[in-house]
Write a protein that holds these residues in place. Sequence first.
Motif: not given
Length: 217
Positions: A162-184
């Motif tokens: 099993t591989l566990r992958v931890d990281g931060s996911l940042v989503t940038e909507v095309s309108s320029g709105f940056n959503m909150t960074r999520l730990q995934v």
Amino acid sequence: MRADGDDDGKTSAFRCLDAARYTVAAVVTVLIVAVVVTSLKVVLRPESLRLSVVDGVVYSTPLPASEAVTLQLNLRAENPSGRARMYFLNVTAYLFDGATPASTPTPDEDCIIFFNPTDGAVRQEMAVDLMTSVEATNDPGVMNQTYFELLYADGRVIGDMTLRVDGSLVTEVSSGFNMTRLQVTYYCRPLLVGGSKGGKVSMGRKDVLCTDNLGSQ
């Protein structure tokens, strides 16, 4: 001739009716706002990043000259959204066997070995490969010694990993709105560890999709 009491009663009744109307109007307004906000969230919320292990294998190459073994991992990050760009940052991938829960709160201490893939920027409806490798030696501070011997000396292929992958996911909507960074956290299983790319171990192998839980694929 009307009594004063009658006027007072009617006035009070009208006041109660007005208050009730205002209350109903306020409740309706709150409901409308809630529906609009929920609708905007649904419209703006992009699909989540999809992660998989290419071939479902962590390949290994013994290095007799340095008494080491190189482990090679290829994570494929796919952005299914047509509206948002996604950034997968500060990624660490931990390799576990079946004896140790991959959900452990101390993965860096309990894993067999870990990888540090480079950050990835994934454009809309595109995929990128986050390729990384680590050179392991027969050192308990680098890799579990039992698995080092299996991969380096015996040339074994180990299954059900099993591989566990931890990281931060940042989503940038095309309108320029940056959503909150999520730990995934993703879990990728079952994987094979060992063998070389293009060899027998990779024949007929499919990518293994990673999920956000350990119960299913």
